[in-house]
Write a protein that holds these residues in place. Structure first.
Motif, mmCIF file in Angstrom:
data_model
loop_
_atom_site.group_PDB
_atom_site.id
_atom_site.type_symbol
_atom_site.label_atom_id
_atom_site.label_comp_id
_atom_site.label_asym_id
_atom_site.label_seq_id
_atom_site.Cartn_x
_atom_site.Cartn_y
_atom_site.Cartn_z
ATOM 1 N N ALA A 132 -26.513 25.496 94.554
ATOM 2 C CA ALA A 132 -27.586 25.568 93.560
ATOM 3 C C ALA A 132 -27.131 26.312 92.312
ATOM 4 O O ALA A 132 -27.493 25.945 91.191
ATOM 5 C CB ALA A 132 -28.812 26.242 94.173
ATOM 6 N N LYS A 133 -26.328 27.363 92.494
ATOM 7 C CA LYS A 133 -25.855 28.128 91.333
ATOM 8 C C LYS A 133 -24.919 27.278 90.467
ATOM 9 O O LYS A 133 -24.926 27.372 89.235
ATOM 10 C CB LYS A 133 -25.158 29.423 91.769
ATOM 11 C CG LYS A 133 -26.069 30.446 92.412
ATOM 12 C CD LYS A 133 -27.251 30.877 91.538
ATOM 13 C CE LYS A 133 -26.844 31.847 90.451
ATOM 14 N NZ LYS A 133 -28.012 32.255 89.618
ATOM 15 N N MET B 1 -38.549 31.798 106.051
ATOM 16 C CA MET B 1 -37.805 32.033 104.808
ATOM 17 C C MET B 1 -38.291 33.311 104.151
ATOM 18 O O MET B 1 -39.457 33.640 104.237
ATOM 19 C CB MET B 1 -38.044 30.855 103.851
ATOM 20 C CG MET B 1 -37.017 30.765 102.737
ATOM 21 S SD MET B 1 -37.418 29.510 101.510
ATOM 22 C CE MET B 1 -38.530 30.408 100.454
ATOM 23 N N ALA B 2 -37.369 34.028 103.517
ATOM 24 C CA ALA B 2 -37.747 35.256 102.792
ATOM 25 C C ALA B 2 -38.716 34.901 101.669
ATOM 26 O O ALA B 2 -38.783 33.756 101.224
ATOM 27 C CB ALA B 2 -36.506 35.908 102.219
ATOM 28 N N GLU B 3 -39.409 35.918 101.193
ATOM 29 C CA GLU B 3 -40.406 35.690 100.155
ATOM 30 C C GLU B 3 -39.780 35.084 98.901
ATOM 31 O O GLU B 3 -38.692 35.472 98.476
ATOM 32 C CB GLU B 3 -41.038 37.035 99.820
ATOM 33 C CG GLU B 3 -42.229 36.937 98.910
ATOM 34 C CD GLU B 3 -42.605 38.308 98.367
ATOM 35 O OE1 GLU B 3 -43.679 38.799 98.758
ATOM 36 O OE2 GLU B 3 -41.832 38.867 97.580
ATOM 37 N N LEU B 4 -40.492 34.137 98.294
ATOM 38 C CA LEU B 4 -40.006 33.480 97.093
ATOM 39 C C LEU B 4 -40.894 33.873 95.926
ATOM 40 O O LEU B 4 -42.119 33.758 96.003
ATOM 41 C CB LEU B 4 -40.026 31.961 97.306
ATOM 42 C CG LEU B 4 -39.361 31.100 96.234
ATOM 43 C CD1 LEU B 4 -38.890 29.787 96.865
ATOM 44 C CD2 LEU B 4 -40.301 30.780 95.093
ATOM 45 N N ILE B 5 -40.279 34.359 94.866
ATOM 46 C CA ILE B 5 -41.020 34.669 93.640
ATOM 47 C C ILE B 5 -40.722 33.565 92.635
ATOM 48 O O ILE B 5 -39.562 33.202 92.431
ATOM 49 C CB ILE B 5 -40.607 36.035 93.065
ATOM 50 C CG1 ILE B 5 -40.870 37.135 94.100
ATOM 51 C CG2 ILE B 5 -41.386 36.330 91.780
ATOM 52 C CD1 ILE B 5 -40.301 38.493 93.721
ATOM 53 N N PHE B 6 -41.782 33.046 92.030
ATOM 54 C CA PHE B 6 -41.649 31.926 91.094
ATOM 55 C C PHE B 6 -42.055 32.427 89.710
ATOM 56 O O PHE B 6 -43.215 32.774 89.479
ATOM 57 C CB PHE B 6 -42.546 30.794 91.585
ATOM 58 C CG PHE B 6 -42.722 29.636 90.637
ATOM 59 C CD1 PHE B 6 -43.967 29.049 90.468
ATOM 60 C CD2 PHE B 6 -41.645 29.111 89.939
ATOM 61 C CE1 PHE B 6 -44.140 27.967 89.609
ATOM 62 C CE2 PHE B 6 -41.807 28.030 89.078
ATOM 63 C CZ PHE B 6 -43.065 27.456 88.909
ATOM 64 N N TYR B 7 -41.074 32.489 88.803
ATOM 65 C CA TYR B 7 -41.333 32.886 87.414
ATOM 66 C C TYR B 7 -41.657 31.626 86.630
ATOM 67 O O TYR B 7 -40.878 30.666 86.605
ATOM 68 C CB TYR B 7 -40.111 33.585 86.815
ATOM 69 C CG TYR B 7 -39.797 34.902 87.482
ATOM 70 C CD1 TYR B 7 -38.898 34.963 88.545
ATOM 71 C CD2 TYR B 7 -40.402 36.087 87.053
ATOM 72 C CE1 TYR B 7 -38.613 36.159 89.167
ATOM 73 C CE2 TYR B 7 -40.116 37.296 87.665
ATOM 74 C CZ TYR B 7 -39.216 37.331 88.727
ATOM 75 O OH TYR B 7 -38.938 38.518 89.338
ATOM 76 N N SER B 8 -42.795 31.654 85.948
ATOM 77 C CA SER B 8 -43.300 30.409 85.352
ATOM 78 C C SER B 8 -44.100 30.712 84.099
ATOM 79 O O SER B 8 -44.563 31.830 83.891
ATOM 80 C CB SER B 8 -44.196 29.726 86.394
ATOM 81 O OG SER B 8 -44.915 28.659 85.835
ATOM 82 N N LYS B 49 -32.391 39.240 84.439
ATOM 83 C CA LYS B 49 -32.452 38.431 85.659
ATOM 84 C C LYS B 49 -31.956 37.021 85.400
ATOM 85 O O LYS B 49 -31.272 36.427 86.210
ATOM 86 C CB LYS B 49 -33.899 38.347 86.157
ATOM 87 C CG LYS B 49 -34.450 39.665 86.654
ATOM 88 C CD LYS B 49 -35.940 39.558 86.945
ATOM 89 C CE LYS B 49 -36.468 40.898 87.435
ATOM 90 N NZ LYS B 49 -37.924 40.884 87.576
ATOM 91 N N ASN B 50 -32.339 36.464 84.285
ATOM 92 C CA ASN B 50 -32.025 35.071 84.017
ATOM 93 C C ASN B 50 -31.416 34.950 82.633
ATOM 94 O O ASN B 50 -32.117 34.739 81.653
ATOM 95 C CB ASN B 50 -33.299 34.231 84.123
ATOM 96 C CG ASN B 50 -33.008 32.757 83.952
ATOM 97 O OD1 ASN B 50 -31.862 32.333 83.814
ATOM 98 N ND2 ASN B 50 -34.056 31.951 83.946
ATOM 99 N N PRO B 51 -30.090 35.111 82.540
ATOM 100 C CA PRO B 51 -29.451 35.110 81.221
ATOM 101 C C PRO B 51 -29.640 33.823 80.455
ATOM 102 O O PRO B 51 -29.417 33.767 79.261
ATOM 103 C CB PRO B 51 -27.965 35.344 81.538
ATOM 104 C CG PRO B 51 -27.801 35.105 82.980
ATOM 105 C CD PRO B 51 -29.121 35.231 83.635
ATOM 106 N N ASP B 61 -34.707 37.301 97.843
ATOM 107 C CA ASP B 61 -33.836 38.422 98.242
ATOM 108 C C ASP B 61 -33.086 39.010 97.057
ATOM 109 O O ASP B 61 -31.889 39.304 97.152
ATOM 110 C CB ASP B 61 -32.789 37.946 99.278
ATOM 111 C CG ASP B 61 -33.411 37.760 100.648
ATOM 112 O OD1 ASP B 61 -32.830 37.010 101.450
ATOM 113 O OD2 ASP B 61 -34.477 38.361 100.898
ATOM 114 N N GLY B 62 -33.745 39.145 95.927
ATOM 115 C CA GLY B 62 -33.114 39.763 94.762
ATOM 116 C C GLY B 62 -32.126 38.884 94.027
ATOM 117 O O GLY B 62 -31.496 39.312 93.061
ATOM 118 N N LYS B 63 -31.978 37.624 94.459
ATOM 119 C CA LYS B 63 -31.064 36.714 93.745
ATOM 120 C C LYS B 63 -31.876 35.700 92.942
ATOM 121 O O LYS B 63 -32.923 35.247 93.394
ATOM 122 C CB LYS B 63 -30.166 35.982 94.744
ATOM 123 C CG LYS B 63 -29.252 36.907 95.539
ATOM 124 C CD LYS B 63 -28.307 36.139 96.443
ATOM 125 C CE LYS B 63 -29.075 35.278 97.449
ATOM 126 N NZ LYS B 63 -28.172 34.585 98.393
#
Lengths: 248, 208
Positions: A132-133, B1-8, B49-51, B61-63
């Motif tokens: 994905a990356k 699955m670990a928690e998913l954060i969705f930036y939108s 976080k998102n260049p 998980d912080g990625k």
């Protein structure tokens, strides 16, 4: 006399290269189905076409005698002919013809090839997240950057807004420089010899053709040191060199 | 699955695509809005976080992972239920081709950042309407050959996930949708699907 002999030898050498290229490269303004099992419709100035040529070479498909190239001259608008619209509904190149069926859009084509020939130079890491990356990086070029500086867009600037040559050039430069500064930042985190460590991926296949566009637009790649070094490394790889636009 | 954060951002069509995919696959997520109009995507917190400085982006998980196409494919990889591609390799490639006619050929040319810059250069916004109009002519032609109930036969695929947000933009820029009967029919059908309803911009926490 010596000079004349030397010039003559150079001329013969060039004719030989031209002949060997021309047996592979056929220029059509009308397009009919070929009997070859694999045909690539492409153009030398299309960075998208260059991506797919690299991909085909990396998958070792170019040595196949059945592989054929057909030129679609974008400047002459060959892609807008009705016969080409049967090949590509979007009237864009590159298009890969495989066993009589047509497939367009570079990442769709390259991912298809990657699935058909997974053992030969795989284009993505096995791990889902790492894959994905790499795709994230690929789309920074394929979706964000290249579409905004392609020939259609630049033509539209002229057609709809009377943009002159200088304005068109400024626009292309802006788009590429904007994209490259983000790519450079991304490469600072991921790169080794290539975009992702020391393993070739789809990211490298997409980067080199975009760098060719940048150089053509007189952008100084030294402003992007990581990017520039990686491109230099990649240009040494035969599959990137032999498919370079200069040979078509 | 670990928690998913969705930036939108509620009205970002690329965010809308990922939102549809998350809902379609029944994946739980935390929605965090990034206000593009306030330039929040350039802020220290998000910019680190998102260049790539865009939405959408997911965090697990912080990625962080950006680019809607990469995110959606990743979700399809780790959650194979409700697949968004046919299983046949060539048909899968054809679905990707159709989706890329939107992902690569239309949306990038009309996104917020590019429009802003273009209007600085040339000062005309109807360019955007023209871009979508031109792109939709090509998409209409392509999917009139492949469509069943949806864009590619009778299975919801990536093409449908990309189509609906682009139609939303088209309507916003006053593109004449009566020119595109197949696109319009499929869009109407998809707008009744729960995943597409849940992901609609007007149903987002940050909707204006």
């Amino acid at each position: 006399m010596q000079l004349i002999l030397l010039l003559f030898k150079l001329l013969i050498a060039n004719i030989a290269v031209g002949v060997s290229r021309s047996t592979m490269c056929v220029c059509y303004s009308t397009y009919q189905k070929s009997n070859s099992s694999m045909v690539l419709y492409h153009y030398k100035e299309s960075s998208c076409s260059y991506r797919v040529r690299i991909a085909l070479a990396l998958k070792d498909l170019i040595k196949d005698r059945d592989y054929q190239l057909k030129v679609v001259n974008l400047h002459k608008k060959d892609n807008l002919t009705s016969s080409f619209s049967d090949i590509s509904a979007g009237q864009k190149i590159p298009v890969l013809q495989v066993d009589g069926k047509f497939l367009g859009q570079t990442t769709a084509i390259m991912e298809y090839l990657d699935e058909q020939f997974p053992q030969v130079n795989p284009f993505y890491p096995q791990d889902s997240w790492e894959r994905a990356k790499v795709k994230e990086f690929v789309h920074m070029i394929v979706s964000d950057l290249q579409p905004n500086q392609n020939l259609t867009v630049v033509r539209n600037l002229g057609k709809h807004f009377n943009a002159g040559t200088d304005l068109k050039r400024s626009w292309i430069k802006f788009v590429i420089e904007n994209g490259f500064s983000k790519i450079e930042k991304s490469l600072e985190k991921t790169s080794g010899r290539y975009c992702f460590g020391n393993t070739l991926t789809m990211a490298d296949i997409c980067l080199v053709p975009q760098a060719v566009n940048a150089v053509r637009s007189e952008i100084d790649l030294n402003n992007y040191p990581k990017l520039s070094k990686i491109v230099q490394n990649l240009e040494l790889i035969p599959e990137f060199e032999t498919t370079h636009p200069r040979y078509f | 699955m670990a928690e998913l954060i969705f930036y939108s951002y509620w009205r970002s069509s690329c965010s809308y695509r990922v939102n549809i995919a998350l809902n379609f696959k029944g994946i739980d997520f935390e929605y965090r809005n990034i206000n593009l109009l306030e330039g929040a995507q350039r802020g220290e917190e998000y910019g680190e976080k998102n260049p790539n400085l865009t939405v959408p982006c997911i965090e697990i998980d912080g990625k962080f992972l950006g680019q809607s196409a990469a995110i959606i494919d990743y979700l399809d990889d780790i959650h194979p239920d409700n697949p968004i591609y046919p299983s046949d390799s060539f048909e899968k490639a054809k679905v990707k081709e159709l989706a890329l006619m939107i992902i690569a050929d239309i949306q990038p040319l009309q996104n917020f950042r590019i429009v802003k810059r273009l209007t600085e250069f040339i000062g005309k916004e109807e360019y955007i309407r023209g871009i979508i109009d031109e792109g939709f002519h090509r998409v209409e032609k392509a999917i009139s050959k492949t469509a069943g109930e949806y864009c590619y036969g009778d299975q919801i695929t990536l093409v449908d996930i990309c189509l609906v947000p682009q139609v939303y933009n088209a309507v916003r820029y006053e593109v004449d949708m009566s020119q595109f009967p197949t696109i319009s029919r499929i869009n109407e059908t998809l707008l009744t699907h729960p995943a597409f309803i849940a992901a609609h911009p007007s149903n987002q926490p940050d909707a204006a």
